[in-house]
Design an enzyme around this catalytic site. Structure first.
Site, short mmCIF file in Angstrom:
data_model
loop_
_atom_site.label_atom_id
_atom_site.label_comp_id
_atom_site.label_asym_id
_atom_site.label_seq_id
_atom_site.Cartn_x
_atom_site.Cartn_y
_atom_site.Cartn_z
N TYR A 1 32.27 38.45 43.47
CA TYR A 1 32.91 39.85 43.81
C TYR A 1 34.08 39.75 42.87
O TYR A 1 34.32 38.68 42.65
CB TYR A 1 34.16 39.60 45.21
CG TYR A 1 35.05 40.79 45.39
CD1 TYR A 1 35.07 41.63 45.34
CD2 TYR A 1 36.31 40.55 44.77
CE1 TYR A 1 35.81 43.26 45.29
CE2 TYR A 1 37.26 41.24 45.14
CZ TYR A 1 36.96 42.49 45.56
OH TYR A 1 38.35 43.95 45.14
N GLY B 1 37.56 42.06 41.29
CA GLY B 1 38.48 43.09 41.88
C GLY B 1 39.61 42.39 41.97
O GLY B 1 40.28 41.66 41.77
N LEU C 1 35.20 34.24 43.47
CA LEU C 1 36.28 35.54 43.40
C LEU C 1 36.68 35.60 42.20
O LEU C 1 37.56 34.85 41.32
CB LEU C 1 38.02 35.82 44.71
CG LEU C 1 36.26 35.36 46.24
CD1 LEU C 1 37.86 34.84 47.66
CD2 LEU C 1 36.05 36.93 46.63
N GLU C 2 36.66 36.92 41.66
CA GLU C 2 36.89 37.32 40.38
C GLU C 2 38.49 38.16 40.33
O GLU C 2 37.91 39.98 40.78
CB GLU C 2 36.10 37.74 39.28
CG GLU C 2 35.32 36.57 38.79
CD GLU C 2 35.71 35.52 38.06
OE1 GLU C 2 36.70 35.27 37.91
OE2 GLU C 2 34.75 34.04 38.43
N LEU C 3 39.61 37.46 40.47
CA LEU C 3 40.10 38.41 41.16
C LEU C 3 41.50 39.36 39.91
O LEU C 3 41.19 38.78 39.06
CB LEU C 3 40.75 37.50 42.20
CG LEU C 3 40.66 37.54 43.45
CD1 LEU C 3 41.22 36.80 44.59
CD2 LEU C 3 39.41 38.52 44.05
#
Length: 575
Positions: A228, A230, A251-253
């Site tokens: 993901y 966002g 998770l790429e935040l």
């Protein structure tokens, strides 16, 4: 822009000067309608892709290479349509679309096509094995995890969807691409949904369109892996849903990406490089490759140079992005874009208005509400941002995600390090200094997904380096081999044939004293080093070891030179 194209573009778009950068080759290119995927279709897609994966067709090298190459031709054959779609969604110029969205994908594909055969091979683990295991062929086998779910962001709808997708294909996974939500990038998402089954195996890969309801249905299902990209808030929802099915996640935040400007920094170079990155997508960047990277969020400047830095920044903005009607103005340049919606624009303006009331507004960018365009703006905060309240407190604590930069005076680099470490760990960190020693200090004493010295792009542009966050900025990584590894299960393999029965029988009862001794000898390395005295003692030992290696190396070189000299002398003498 030609007369034919002009009739398809609003007057506001024409005034923005997007034609100066060849905004699109064909603005009137046919863009399919955005039609959300039904929940029944999602269930059918999930079953179909699982069936394809279970057939093991996707595991072969030929299948992976075919689909990787087809993905490259999908981009090459449809570049003008992709540019038109992104222009329609975000108002970006054609070159910006290609450099920020498409070139990174092609770079990833090129590397995967060259290297995937080697990545797939079993990895031998003989070297570090104990004696008893060296003959058992210890190795790690790379297997695809299963059906992958890739959920992308809207700001770079192609790159953030297809770059991780390259890793999934290379790993041998089937994959569902949950494209950007309709209200932000509908044209790009619809075009991807049309093109993907035309170029890649429709039984192995699919695009799902929609928003919350469709994402919720997808997250109810178990997957081989979820990646993901966002916001942190949605990332928590994804992680919670994945935990219910025990699905591994990447998770790429976002988060705040700080810049440290030391007293010895070249301020002109720092400003030039920073603004030519911050302008991309109007600062709305999570993670971007090529010219773009995570947008600089705030700048920690040594206070003895903070006023000079602000002056240099204003001079740079005036020189590089002169006001309208210049085509390089932020209101017109194709290298920037509109803000996502009115709410985001109002949030940016609230920062500026509050800063102006408090006498902290250093530079206000140009504004065009009709196109939601805002130039880069500078706000000088309190020293180390202490005591900020009201709207500016949000500027300090929340991800800006727009063309506003907070400038924070700090005493020195040590103070900057303390400031960074007291907050959630950033995805990217930038250091501007004339001293490599200062850069190394920041690298060693802070935690972030990446660190770049004197620029804002190349850590993420390098396809051979992992890209990912730490802590609040995410977990896991991809790009290059790291993308392949993300979607691969590393299975431990050990072979113990019947031939080894005499050895294995040592554990059978009755366990005699001799059996126990032999078993320990074969399966336990024991303590092969002396008892340490202190940390200082270990440091001394390491220094001695280093000096010994250096001396031995010098002796070997001198001895080699001496023997070579003897050989030369001998040949010369006898000749």
């Amino acid at each position: 822009m030609s007369q034919q194209r002009s009739k398809n573009v609003s007057n506001a778009d024409s005034e923005r000067g997007l034609n100066h950068d060849h905004a699109v080759d064909s603005v009137d290119a046919a863009i399919p309608a955005y039609v959300p995927t039904t929940l029944e279709q999602i269930d059918e897609i999930y079953d179909r892709l699982n069936k394809r994966f279970d057939s093991r067709v996707t595991h072969t090298l030929a299948y992976r290479l075919y689909n990787l190459k087809q993905l490259a031709y999908l981009i090459q054959d449809n570049e003008s349509r992709i540019q038109a779609a992104v222009y329609k969604d975000l108002g970006k110029g054609g070159f910006d679309v290609s450099s920020g969205d498409l070139w990174p994908i092609l770079n990833e594909i090129d590397l995967a096509v060259r290297r995937v055969e080697g990545w797939m091979k079993d990895e031998p683990r003989i070297w570090d094995a104990m004696l008893a295991f060296k003959t058992m062929r210890p190795r790690v086998k790379k297997q695809p995890k299963g059906v992958a779910l890739i959920i992308s962001a809207w700001n770079y709808p192609w790159q953030l969807t297809l770059s991780p997708f390259v890793g999934a294909i290379a790993a041998g996974c089937t994959a569902v691409l949950k494209a950007s939500v309709s209200e932000h990038a509908p044209s790009s998402s619809a075009l991807l949904a049309e093109l993907l089954p035309r170029y890649l195996d429709p039984e192995g890969f699919a695009v799902v369109l929609g928003a919350v309801e469709e994402s919720t249905r997808l997250l109810e299902k178990p997957w081989g892996h979820i990646l993901y990209t966002g916001s942190g808030n949605v990332g928590k929802i994804v992680a919670s849903a994945a935990a219910k099915t025990l699905t591994p996640t990447t998770l790429e935040l976002g988060g705040k990406s700080p810049v440290v400007v030391s007293s010895c920094a070249n301020l002109k170079i720092a400003a030039r490089r920073m603004f030519t990155i911050k302008q991309m997508a109007a600062g709305q960047q999570y993670q971007l490759i090529y010219y773009q990277t995570v947008a600089p969020d705030y700048v920690l400047v040594a206070k003895d140079r903070v006023d000079e830095f602000i002056d240099v920044c204003k001079e740079t903005l005036d020189a590089y992005f002169p006001p309208s009607p210049s085509p390089q103005s932020f209101l017109h340049t194709a290298q920037s874009s509109s803000l996502r919606n009115e709410a985001d624009l109002d949030r940016m303006l609230s920062y500026l208005d509050d800063a102006e009331r408090q006498g902290k507004l250093a530079h206000r960018g140009e504004l065009d509400r009709s196109t939601r365009r805002l130039g880069i703006s500078l706000i000088k905060l309190n020293e180390e941002a202490i005591g900020e309240s009201g709207v500016l407190k949000g500027l300090v604590e929340e991800e800006i995600f727009g063309p506003v930069i907070g400038i924070v005076p700090v005493q020195d680099v040590d103070a900057a390090i303390r400031y960074i470490n007291a907050r959630p760990r950033p995805l990217a960190l930038y250091v501007c200094s004339g001293s490599r020693k200062i850069f190394k200090k920041v690298v060693d004493e802070t935690w972030s997904g990446s660190v770049t010295w004197n620029d804002f792009a190349f850590a993420t542009y390098a396809r051979n380096l992992p890209f990912g966050g730490v802590g609040a900025s995410g977990w896991g990584s991809y790009h290059g081999k790291d993308g392949f590894d993300t979607f691969s299960h590393h299975k431990a393999v050990l072979e113990i044939p019947y031939l080894f029965e005499p050895l294995m029988s040592l554990r059978y009862p009755p366990l005699t004293k001799i059996k126990k001794s032999l078993f320990k000898f074969l399966l336990c390395s024991g303590v092969q080093f002396s008892r340490p005295v202190s940390v200082e003692g270990e440091e001394k030992r390491l220094r001695r070891k280093k000096v010994t290696r250096w001396v031995v190396g010098v002796i070997v070189v001198l001895l080699g030179a001496y023997l070579s000299g003897l050989g030369w002398f001998s040949r010369g003498y006898w000749n």
